[in-house]
Structure formats: C-alpha cells, structure tokens
Design a protein around this motif. Sequence first.
Motif: not given
Length: 496
Positions: A334-336, A330
Amino acid sequence: MKIKYLLGAFAIVAFAQNTYAQYVQDAIRFSTFQPGATSRIRAIGNAGTAIGGDLSSIGNNPAGLGFFTKSEFSFTPEYNGSNVKSSYLGNNMKDTRNAVNLSNASIVFHSRINSPRGADKSKGLLSFNFGVGYNRTNNFYENVSYGGQNGANNIGNYYANLANANHIQGDTRPQEGTLEDVAYGQSLIDLYNNNTTPPTNSYRSNTVGAVGQLSNAMRTGGQSEFNLAFGLNSSNKFYFGAALGISSLRYNSINTFTETGTANILVNGNPVNTPFNSSYIQDQTTSGNGFNIKLGMIVRPVDELRIGVTYTSPTWYNIDDTYSERINTRFSNSNLLSDGQNYPFTYNLRTPQKLGAGLAYFIGKYGFITGDIDYLDYSSARLSYNGDSGDNSDIRMGYRSVINTRFGAEARVVDNFFLRGGYSIQGSPLKTGGTDIKTASGGFGYRFQNYFIDATYTNIKAGSQVVRPYDIGATTPTANLDRSYNNVFLTFGVRF
C-alpha cells in the motif's frame, strides 16, 4: 493551546520516570547553562569567581577585570563529543555525535586612572577596565537511540488510550485533528464493540503480536551570551564589576519512534493480518533572546588570599517555538499514509537567579588553589504567554534549589609552563529521579612574551536517566540512558 499541554507532548519521547505528568522540560533545559570560560578556567573546574585577571571574568565575575594591567584578547574553539548508551527491553545500544564550536572570544581594554600629582599611586581608584566577550554556555548536540522487541504492548495502545479519554460519545471517530484521529485514519486503532449490556464501545490497537521498536532522537543547538562588562581596581584591595549579558538560544530536536509488526485491518471489507511499518515523529524548533545583569566583587585582604562574590539576575527570555507531530504508516502493498499537525507559539521564560562565592589562595609564584559555590532555586523559574502566568505549578512541584560546587588548582612547573586540574558537581534540579552532573578536567598552559596558549580536556558524567517512548500507565516500557561527554578546549591569546 495551553502551553502546559504542548510542552507535555514534548515529554512523550523523553519522559523522566517519577516526574510529573505535565513536566515542563524547556524551563530546565534553558536554565541549566554554565558561565562560558577560557581553557584555563575550564581546566580548574570552572572555579573562576575569585581568580581575577582572566578573560572569563567578563561572563562570570566582572570584578575580575579589575586585575588586568594590560589589554588582552583571546579566542577559544571547542570540540564536543557526546556518548549516549541505552538499554531497552534487554537490548543495548550506543550513539555518538561530534561538533566543533566557538566557546569563547573576549577582549579587555585596560585604562589606568592617573592619580593627582604627589598622591600615593597605590591608593584609591587605580584602573578602569572594559571588556567585551562572547561565551557559549550550553550545548544541545547529541544523538539518542534505543530499541528492541516488545511483545507486551505497542504505541497503538497509547493512541487508543488518548482516543478513549477524549472520545465524544456518539462520534464514530476521534476528534478531528488530534493525534488519535490521525492514528484512526491510518488504521492503527479502531472502535470495537465490547459486547456488554448496555452496548459500549472502546478504541483498541489493531496491532497483533510482538513489534520491533526503535527510537531515534537527533538534537542540535546551544545557548550563547554576549557580555559588556567593566571592572574597577581600588587600592589593589577591592575590585568591583558589572556586566550586561545578552543571551540567545537555539534548540532543534527530531524524535522518531518506529514500530514494525503486523496489524489486523479491513481489506475489501475483510479483516486481514498485514505487515506494517509506522513512525511517530516529533519535531521541535526553538529560538529565543534574553538579557541578564551580573554584579561582582573581589576582596584581597592579603596578597595570598582572594575572596569573590557574584550575583547573576534571572535571564528574561522571549522564545519562539514550533512543534509538530506526525504519523507515517505503510502497510504491505500500500501507499504511505502521512498526516500531522503544527503548533507554533511564543512564550516568555524567566530563569532562576544565581548567587556565587569563591576563594582563591596563591602560593607565591608556584600557583594557587581555588573553590567556588553557587546557589540556584530552579523552582523559581517561570513560564508565561499572552500576558498569562501559565501553569507553573509543575515547576514548583518538580524542581528544587541546588548548590553547585567547583574547585581546582594551577601549578607553575617552570617559568612559562603551567599544569591545571579541577572537578565540579552540578546539582540536579529535579526533586526526584535526577542525578548530579560531575565534571573532571585537566590541562596545561604556556606563556611566551605577550602570547599564551592553553589546552583543556573535560570529561562530563551526566548520570543515568529513565525515559519512556510513550505512556500507557504501569505497563509502559522504559529505556535507561547513560550520558557522558568528552570535550577539548584550546585558547589562543595575546596581551597588548
């Protein structure tokens, strides 16, 4: 997939220094089990080869069953406490894990053989005793943690090395489905121009500056054995026995190596230093079943002395294993990102055979002293799969033969109360870099009518081990682990 490649991957989180690159860990992990025992035998250092008359004989030297003159039943729960101290990059940590299991549950049925009328009832075959027993022969429960601040390198260097070693020229990214391809897809590494003539490219880590590193491993499971055994008594001088052992194993391990730091990545086409957190996760689930055969004999040339010998065949296992590796990353805001692979396979393991001998000297009704010695050749362990012998050269190169020693004593304090103590040394199977396992034990026992209670404490020093979270050559960071275990056993039994 070659078994040596997959098992080599297991070694990344627990890679012993000065061992071979494709070290086959499971062959040693599942071959270093010990005979299960009651609290009484545990207290005397597990030196039960020549004692006889104890339910531990079912899984150790079945000739000892010939000493029983009554039927008997007992069960032994155990408490296991694991302690692992670590040192990594100047930072010290400690991790513990506790578990309660059933160590031993056994029963023996005594059957006297009637002599012909007028015959000497102390000569010839006097009794046939049959025993059934469950033993826990290995415990894998432990938690291991180490971590620190690393300003010299990072796991991105490991991913980049894999990509450079396996990169197909002309491709713009690593081979699809590989660990390095996952790292590339999560922007942990990138392909850089080396500004050479002619032009060349190589993969490098995107991490900049120092990183915080933390490794956590959680392991559970164990090995156990169910034995069917018999013992014969001939003239109260010679005792013979045999047993069929049905073994099972279960091993679960989750290793998570986490880095936190800053990476230089492209954001909207522009290189930007961005905080990140990334974890490399290895998950292994293993189960298997096998069998072995035990043969034993005890000779009592005089009443005070007993001499025992035993042979344990290899255990032939069929093992199912599922290994997976995954990267979770991550970046700030931001997204995983998460991706990985699973690698299920089945293989066969043949553990080393074992030869054992023991002496016990009884001092009238006051007690006894006893000692055992075992010989095993761990380099004879073998892995195979799909009819292939596999690559066992690592086993022959990395393992050695060992001699294990055990000794102990029991003293009768008063008519029904006993004190016991013992010590054992289990030799390291590794040719280089290994340490012996040393166990000190002590306990007591109390007999009343047809009942008995035994209690034992053991302290196990497994020695130090050097492990690596990843391998990048000479600059690989290392962690020093120091393992110890505190165990308590309680046996409750009855004669009938």
